[in-house]
Design a protein around this motif. Structure first.
Motif, PDB file in Angstrom:
ATOM      1  N   PRO A  53     -60.588  22.481  90.432  1.00 53.94           N
ATOM      2  CA  PRO A  53     -59.397  22.064  90.888  1.00 53.94           C
ATOM      3  C   PRO A  53     -59.459  21.184  92.134  1.00 53.94           C
ATOM      4  N   GLY A  54     -58.803  19.993  91.996  1.00 53.89           N
ATOM      5  CA  GLY A  54     -59.002  19.147  93.030  1.00 53.89           C
ATOM      6  C   GLY A  54     -60.016  17.940  92.883  1.00 53.89           C
ATOM      7  N   GLU A  55     -60.852  18.211  91.652  1.00 54.11           N
ATOM      8  CA  GLU A  55     -61.992  17.226  91.448  1.00 54.11           C
ATOM      9  C   GLU A  55     -61.449  16.020  90.450  1.00 54.11           C
ATOM     10  N   ARG A  56     -60.150  16.376  89.696  1.00 54.65           N
ATOM     11  CA  ARG A  56     -59.807  15.325  88.825  1.00 54.65           C
ATOM     12  C   ARG A  56     -59.657  13.889  89.324  1.00 54.65           C
ATOM     13  N   CYS A  57     -59.115  13.836  90.615  1.00 61.54           N
ATOM     14  CA  CYS A  57     -58.874  12.434  90.959  1.00 61.54           C
ATOM     15  C   CYS A  57     -60.237  11.779  91.358  1.00 61.54           C
ATOM     16  N   ARG A  58     -61.120  12.533  91.876  1.00 61.12           N
ATOM     17  CA  ARG A  58     -62.506  11.762  92.167  1.00 61.12           C
ATOM     18  C   ARG A  58     -63.330  11.504  90.867  1.00 61.12           C
ATOM     19  N   HIS A  59     -63.182  12.470  89.946  1.00 64.35           N
ATOM     20  CA  HIS A  59     -63.616  11.840  88.637  1.00 64.35           C
ATOM     21  C   HIS A  59     -63.020  10.634  87.916  1.00 64.35           C
ATOM     22  N   LEU A  60     -61.541  10.704  87.988  1.00 68.82           N
ATOM     23  CA  LEU A  60     -60.972   9.350  87.551  1.00 68.82           C
ATOM     24  C   LEU A  60     -61.367   8.045  88.449  1.00 68.82           C
ATOM     25  N   LEU A 113     -64.637   6.952  87.147  1.00 66.67           N
ATOM     26  CA  LEU A 113     -64.460   6.376  85.715  1.00 66.67           C
ATOM     27  C   LEU A 113     -64.068   4.947  85.738  1.00 66.67           C
ATOM     28  N   ARG A 114     -62.781   4.754  86.622  1.00 69.33           N
ATOM     29  CA  ARG A 114     -62.336   3.501  86.874  1.00 69.33           C
ATOM     30  C   ARG A 114     -63.168   2.532  87.382  1.00 69.33           C
ATOM     31  N   THR A 115     -63.978   2.904  88.480  1.00 70.82           N
ATOM     32  CA  THR A 115     -64.838   2.115  89.051  1.00 70.82           C
ATOM     33  C   THR A 115     -65.765   1.687  88.365  1.00 70.82           C
ATOM     34  N   ALA A 116     -66.229   2.473  87.320  1.00 70.37           N
ATOM     35  CA  ALA A 116     -67.264   1.894  86.281  1.00 70.37           C
ATOM     36  C   ALA A 116     -66.704   1.055  85.088  1.00 70.37           C
ATOM     37  N   GLY A 117     -65.348   0.846  85.291  1.00 68.99           N
ATOM     38  CA  GLY A 117     -64.721  -0.158  84.355  1.00 68.99           C
ATOM     39  C   GLY A 117     -63.957   0.472  83.153  1.00 68.99           C
ATOM     40  N   ILE A 118     -63.901   1.907  83.278  1.00 66.03           N
ATOM     41  CA  ILE A 118     -63.133   2.428  82.091  1.00 66.03           C
ATOM     42  C   ILE A 118     -61.585   2.564  82.285  1.00 66.03           C
ATOM     43  N   CYS A 175     -68.954  19.906  80.807  1.00 62.17           N
ATOM     44  CA  CYS A 175     -68.354  21.058  81.675  1.00 62.17           C
ATOM     45  C   CYS A 175     -69.119  21.083  83.098  1.00 62.17           C
ATOM     46  N   HIS A 176     -68.527  21.194  84.137  1.00 61.65           N
ATOM     47  CA  HIS A 176     -68.927  21.347  85.316  1.00 61.65           C
ATOM     48  C   HIS A 176     -68.913  22.611  85.874  1.00 61.65           C
ATOM     49  N   MET A 177     -70.050  23.328  86.055  1.00 58.97           N
ATOM     50  CA  MET A 177     -70.125  24.674  86.135  1.00 58.97           C
ATOM     51  C   MET A 177     -70.347  25.187  87.473  1.00 58.97           C
TER      52      MET A 177
END
Length: 218
Positions: free
Chosen positions: A55-62, A65-70, A124-126
Motif C-alpha cells: 500500500p502506498g507504493e502504487r504511485c511510485r511504480h506508476l 513506468l511513466r518516466t520510462a515512456g509507458i 509480485c513484490h514480496m
C-alpha cells in the motif's frame, strides 16, 4: 489452459515452458532496471501486466513506468495494466490464507481471467512478508503449492525479493520453491528447485521437529 507459447525474454535469458521465477535484488533500483525491459516487452506484445505492491507504493511504480515512456493511463483504462495491493491480494482480513490465495491466482491466470489478453505478466513484490514471521512460514509453503497453478498456465510470474529484508534461511527456502531464479540480474534454471511434494514434505517434517511436547512451536 497450458498451450504452446513463444518464449519470453527476461533478465538476459528466456522464460520457456516454466515461468514461475524468484528474483533476488539489492534494492528497488536494481529490481526496476532488470524488470523494465520485461514489462516494456509485455506492453508491446499485448500481454496484461499485473503488479502486486505494498500500500502506498502504487504511485511510485506508476511514476517509474511513466518516466520510462509507458502510457500508464491508457494501459490502465484498457485493462492492460492492473495494480493490486498486497492487502487485497495476500492479506485480506489481516491474515494470509493459502487456500484463498491459490484461488486468487487461479482466477488471475490468463486461461481463466477472460480478459482478452494472450497471457499475464505478474510481478509480485514480496516485502510485506518480511514484517511478520508467521507470514514467511505460510508463504514458503504457499510458494511451493502455487506451482501447481503456474505449471498449468502460460503466464509469467516473477516474485521479487529484496535481499536486505529477508534472512538467509528464507532466501534458501524461496530458492527451493521456484523453478526459475534471477541472481545478479541474470535469469537461469534453478538448480536448487525441489518438486513441490518433496519440499512440502520436508517443511512439514521440519515443523514437527520444532514442536514442544505441549504442541506449541519453538
Amino acid at each position: 489452459m497450458k498451450k504452446t507459447a513463444a518464449p519470453i525474454s527476461f533478465a538476459g535469458s528466456q522464460l520457456g515452458e516454466t515461468r514461475h521465477a524468484c528474483a533476488f535484488f539489492n534494492g528497488d533500483d536494481e529490481a526496476f532496471r532488470v524488470l523494465l525491459p520485461f514489462m516494456e516487452d509485455g506492453f508491446a506484445c499485448g500481454d496484461k501486466t499485473i503488479h502486486i505492491v505494498n500500500p502506498g507504493e502504487r504511485c511510485r511504480h506508476l511514476h517509474r513506468l511513466r518516466t520510462a515512456g509507458i502510457d500508464t493511463a491508457a494501459a490502465e483504462q484498457n485493462g492492460q495494466l492492473e495494480f493490486r495491493t498486497n492487502t487485497e491480494a495476500y492479506l485480506r482480513d489481516g491474515r494470509f490464507d493459502q487456500d484463498r490465495m491459490l484461488e486468487v491466482f487461479e482466477m488471475l491466470a490468463s486461461g481463466n481471467a477472460g480478459s482478452g489478453f494472450p497471457l499475464s505478466r505478474i510481478v509480485c513484490h514480496m516485502d510485506w512478508a518480511a514484517e511478520v514471521r508467521s507470514h514467511i512460514d505460510d508463504l514458503v509453503e504457499f510458494e511451493a503449492r502455487v506451482n501447481d497453478v503456474w505449471f498449468r498456465h502460460d503466464d509469467a510470474v516473477i516474485c521479487v525479493y529484496d535481499l536486505a529484508k529477508f534472512g538467509g534461511d528464507t532466501v534458501v527456502d524461496m530458492m527451493r520453491t521456484h523453478p526459475m531464479i534471477v541472481i545478479g540480474g541474470i535469469l537461469q534454471q534453478n538448480p536448487f528447485f525441489m518438486l513441490p511434494e518433496d519440499f512440502l514434505r520436508e517443511v512439514r517434517q521440519r515443523r514437527v521437529g520444532q514442536m514442544t511436547p505441549d504442541g506449541t512451536t519453538i
